[in-house]
Design a protein around this motif. Structure first.
Motif, short mmCIF file in Angstrom:
data_model
loop_
_atom_site.label_atom_id
_atom_site.label_comp_id
_atom_site.label_asym_id
_atom_site.label_seq_id
_atom_site.Cartn_x
_atom_site.Cartn_y
_atom_site.Cartn_z
N PHE A 18 31.19 41.18 -30.41
CA PHE A 18 30.59 41.80 -31.59
C PHE A 18 29.74 43.00 -31.18
O PHE A 18 28.85 42.89 -30.33
CB PHE A 18 29.74 40.76 -32.32
N GLN A 33 27.55 45.36 -37.32
CA GLN A 33 28.09 45.16 -38.66
C GLN A 33 27.36 46.09 -39.63
O GLN A 33 26.16 46.34 -39.50
CB GLN A 33 27.88 43.72 -39.11
N GLY A 60 28.66 38.16 -47.45
CA GLY A 60 28.39 36.74 -47.59
C GLY A 60 29.58 35.85 -47.34
O GLY A 60 29.45 34.63 -47.27
N ASP A 61 30.75 36.44 -47.18
CA ASP A 61 31.96 35.66 -46.93
C ASP A 61 32.24 35.68 -45.43
O ASP A 61 32.25 36.74 -44.82
CB ASP A 61 33.13 36.26 -47.69
N GLU A 62 32.48 34.49 -44.86
CA GLU A 62 32.69 34.44 -43.43
C GLU A 62 34.12 34.78 -43.02
O GLU A 62 34.42 34.87 -41.83
CB GLU A 62 32.33 33.04 -42.89
N LYS A 63 35.02 34.99 -43.98
CA LYS A 63 36.41 35.27 -43.64
C LYS A 63 36.57 36.77 -43.36
O LYS A 63 36.28 37.60 -44.23
CB LYS A 63 37.34 34.85 -44.76
N LEU A 64 37.03 37.10 -42.16
CA LEU A 64 37.23 38.48 -41.75
C LEU A 64 38.70 38.85 -41.81
O LEU A 64 39.56 38.04 -41.49
CB LEU A 64 36.73 38.69 -40.32
N GLN A 123 25.88 34.61 -42.46
CA GLN A 123 26.67 35.02 -43.62
C GLN A 123 27.91 35.81 -43.23
O GLN A 123 28.28 36.77 -43.88
CB GLN A 123 25.80 35.84 -44.59
N GLY A 124 28.53 35.42 -42.16
CA GLY A 124 29.82 35.99 -41.84
C GLY A 124 29.80 37.27 -41.06
O GLY A 124 28.80 37.97 -41.02
N TYR A 175 34.26 45.21 -33.25
CA TYR A 175 34.34 44.38 -32.06
C TYR A 175 35.00 45.17 -30.93
O TYR A 175 35.89 46.00 -31.17
CB TYR A 175 35.17 43.12 -32.32
N LEU A 206 38.29 46.76 -32.40
CA LEU A 206 38.75 46.13 -33.63
C LEU A 206 37.73 46.27 -34.73
O LEU A 206 36.53 46.10 -34.52
CB LEU A 206 39.02 44.65 -33.40
N PRO A 216 37.19 39.13 -28.26
CA PRO A 216 36.41 40.22 -28.87
C PRO A 216 34.91 39.96 -28.77
O PRO A 216 34.47 38.82 -28.87
CB PRO A 216 36.87 40.19 -30.32
N ASN A 250 23.62 45.90 -40.26
CA ASN A 250 23.22 44.53 -40.61
C ASN A 250 23.47 43.62 -39.42
O ASN A 250 24.19 42.64 -39.52
CB ASN A 250 24.01 44.07 -41.84
N GLY A 251 22.92 43.95 -38.29
CA GLY A 251 23.08 43.13 -37.11
C GLY A 251 23.81 43.89 -36.02
O GLY A 251 24.71 44.70 -36.30
N SER A 266 32.69 45.04 -39.76
CA SER A 266 32.20 44.62 -38.44
C SER A 266 33.09 45.24 -37.38
O SER A 266 34.30 45.34 -37.57
CB SER A 266 32.24 43.09 -38.31
N TYR A 282 41.52 31.95 -34.61
CA TYR A 282 42.27 33.16 -34.92
C TYR A 282 43.46 33.25 -33.98
O TYR A 282 43.41 32.79 -32.83
CB TYR A 282 41.40 34.41 -34.73
#
Lengths: 115, 112
Positions: B45, B48, B97-101, A99-100, B35, B90, B43, B55-56, B33, A36
């Motif tokens: 975590f 989420q 299910g998508d890892e792209k943030l 899972q992201g 941060y 942040l 950052p 969820n975590g 999510s 990033y």
């Protein structure tokens, strides 16, 4: 536990020179890996990601990174630096099972580009 | 398509106070999510939310709590503020299910 180590908190290159930002990871499971970029007073923008397809990953703005399992590395490179590349760069890892969303980031490397 | 927006952009609080930070996720995203980014650090975590459920969670104390609403926007609440809570917070949204943030520009919190 997963972790990421970025070697060098600050890297300075001349405009037109090669950019190399180093990242090593630790993971007990096959990882997803990310780079990033963060410009001043902004959030993070994804440059590229590795999710087990090709080991050489091409990203935006001419950046690419190579996943080397034997070296547990995912170094970021760009053949020719531009002034606009000056920013903070973060390497991150996630567990595929997550899972992201739950990324573990390195400390960051600040890239300076000299004219 | 609107991006991730966070409010306020800057906030100053005193030790012991409570704060609420807000995040609107990108259109079509159901996961948020949060941060914490301390000065000079990467950052970290916090937690989420996926479809209004936590969820975590990262290694943060219970005084850090959150909510996600039916429109998938989210809040981060911090009680009993401490000086070390001073940081950039942040928010990032994604499709489940998508890892792209996709990150917002953050809220800069200063605790005096």
């Amino acid at each position: 536990a997963q972790s990421v180590t970025q070697l060098g908190s600050h890297v300075s290159v001349s405009e037109g020179a090669l950019v190399l930002l180093r990242c090593n990871y630790s993971s007990s499971v096959p990882p997803y890996l990310f780079w990033y970029v963060q410009y001043p007073n902004q959030g993070l923008q994804l440059l590229l990601k590795y999710t087990s397809a090709a080991t050489l990953v091409k990203g935006i703005n001419g950046f690419e990174a190579e996943f080397k399992k034997s070296e547990t590395s995912f170094h970021l490179t760009k053949p020719s630096a531009h002034m606009s590349d000056a920013a903070e760069y973060f390497c991150a890892v996630s567990d595929r099972a997550n899972q992201g969303g739950k990324l573990i980031f390195g400390q960051g490397t600040e890239l300076s580009v000299k004219p | 398509e609107t991006g991730v927006t966070q409010s306020p952009t800057h906030l100053i609080k005193t030790r012991g106070q409570q704060v609420t930070l807000r995040c609107s996720s990108q259109s079509g995203h159901n996961t948020v999510s949060w941060y914490q980014q301390a000065l000079g650090q990467g950052p970290q975590f916090i937690f989420q939310y996926y479809r209004e459920e936590e969820n975590g969670r990262g290694n943060f104390p219970p005084r850090f709590s959150g909510l996600q609403f039916p429109n998938y926007s989210s809040e981060l609440n911090v009680n009993a503020l401490e000086l070390d809570d001073s940081a950039l917070y942040l928010c990032a949204s994604s499709r489940g299910g998508d890892e792209k943030l996709f990150f917002g520009s953050g809220t800069q919190l200063s605790v005096l």
